[in-house]
Design an enzyme around this catalytic site. Structure first.
Site, PDB file in Angstrom:
ATOM      1  N   HIS A   7       0.830  -1.206   0.000  1.00  0.00           N
ATOM      2  CA  HIS A   7       0.000   0.000   0.000  1.00  0.00           C
ATOM      3  C   HIS A   7       0.861   1.251   0.000  1.00  0.00           C
ATOM      4  CE1 HIS A   7      -4.374  -0.905   1.187  1.00  0.00           C
ATOM      5  NE2 HIS A   7      -3.854  -2.042   0.754  1.00  0.00           N
ATOM      6  N   GLU A  13      -6.383  -0.536  -6.229  1.00  0.00           N
ATOM      7  CA  GLU A  13      -7.378   0.344  -5.615  1.00  0.00           C
ATOM      8  C   GLU A  13      -6.949   1.793  -5.805  1.00  0.00           C
ATOM      9  OE1 GLU A  13      -5.663  -1.666  -3.126  1.00  0.00           O
ATOM     10  OE2 GLU A  13      -7.012  -3.388  -3.006  1.00  0.00           O
TER      11      GLU A  13
END
Length: 319
Positions: free
Chosen positions: A38, A105
């Site tokens: 991330h 994402e």
């Protein structure tokens, strides 16, 4: 024998702390590990996001078991750069590294300033990235024009053989699609009916290699403490599923989350009994070749010590 692995959550812990945790995980009896990749945490309460590629090199150097990561080439990572990173890790640690590729994402990808594609476009882009990465990992010199562009690229430091490229899928439809190109499947969930549908869809479509399941769990001294840990650290999982891929900031996940007890218990296996937790994980993971446990609580050392004496023996007796 089913592999039981430890999940290192970069969204929740500083990389140095995670390095200590993954070493402890190996020492208490885990067979393998994996990590997230991330740029931002899901919520501000999590508050971290170290660079996974730097961390995984250090983690492989300080352990002896396999470690992989879930990553999304195509926007934040150009596929040539992703291929170079994979080749370097596999050359240094042959047979111990794997990557699972997903379409990503917006939370992590919006920072490039490029428009965030819809699901169909993201899947086309991922498919192009897979084709490019596979060719580069075999030493080809390539140019490519499609949803991504590559100009006369070659990876010079290559491993003896390429690392496996898994496909990341949450739904049966996506699992069927990744079966076309993946060396294995990884999915996430705790509901046995849902996880079995994803695995079955992958196999029915001709998917080969290992199937892996990541399970979010919260194991604390009491049920209330386990529920509270999930509420503090993993509430974003109660956001509307259709929005998960498109939100750009942790604050947006916080605004949309509905951390009711029912919602949290659907997203996370919450328990105070290791025996009960093991039973529920075993049901969700039936038929999978690998299980990766992600404890959402903040005291990873205490959790891992409990794994050594309670959870791992209980789980191994059931799978």
């Amino acid at each position: 024998m089913t592999v039981i692995g430890y999940h290192a959550s970069h969204e929740q812990f500083p990389p140095g702390m995670l390095l200590s945790a993954v070493r402890l995980a190996e020492s208490v009896g885990f067979d393998a590990a994996m990590c997230s990749d991330h740029l931002a945490p899901w919520t501000r309460a999590q508050g971290e996001s170290g660079y996974a590629w730097s961390w995984i090199g250090a983690a492989l150097a300080r352990t002896a078991f396999p470690i992989g990561l879930v990553t999304a080439p195509g926007q934040r990572y150009h596929p040539v750069i992703a291929a170079q990173a994979m080749a370097t890790l596999e050359e240094m640690f042959p047979g111990r590294f794997w990557a699972a590729l997903g379409s990503g994402e917006a939370l992590n990808e919006h920072v490039t300033g490029d428009a965030w594609p819809d699901k169909d476009a993201r899947e086309r882009r991922l498919r192009d990235c897979v084709a490019v990465i596979r060719r580069l990992l075999t030493g080809d010199r390539i140019s490519f024009e499609g949803s991504i562009r590559v100009h006369d690229a070659q990876i010079w430091s290559l491993p003896a053989s390429p690392p496996p490229l898994f496909g990341a899928a949450v739904s049966p439809d996506t699992a069927e699609w990744v079966a076309e190109w993946a060396d294995g499947l990884i999915t996430v969930g705790s509901d046995a009916a849902a996880t079995q549908k994803v695995r079955a869809s992958y196999r029915a479509a001709g998917g080969t290699g290992d199937t892996a399941l990541q399970v979010h769990i919260s194991l604390e001294a009491t049920d209330e403490e386990a529920l509270q840990a999930a509420r503090e650290q993993w509430q974003h999982a109660t956001s509307p599923p259709e929005s998960m891929w498109d939100l750009e900031q942790p604050e947006q996940f916080e605004e949309l989350a509905e951390p009711t007890e029912e919602g949290l218990r659907k997203a996370v296996i919450i328990a105070h009994s290791a025996e009960d937790l093991a039973e529920r994980v075993a049901q969700a993971a039936a038929g999978f070749d690998r299980i990766y446990l992600h404890h959402v609580g903040t005291d990873q050392a205490a959790f891992l010590r409990r794994c050594e004496t309670e959870l791992l023996p209980a789980l191994r007796s059931r799978i």
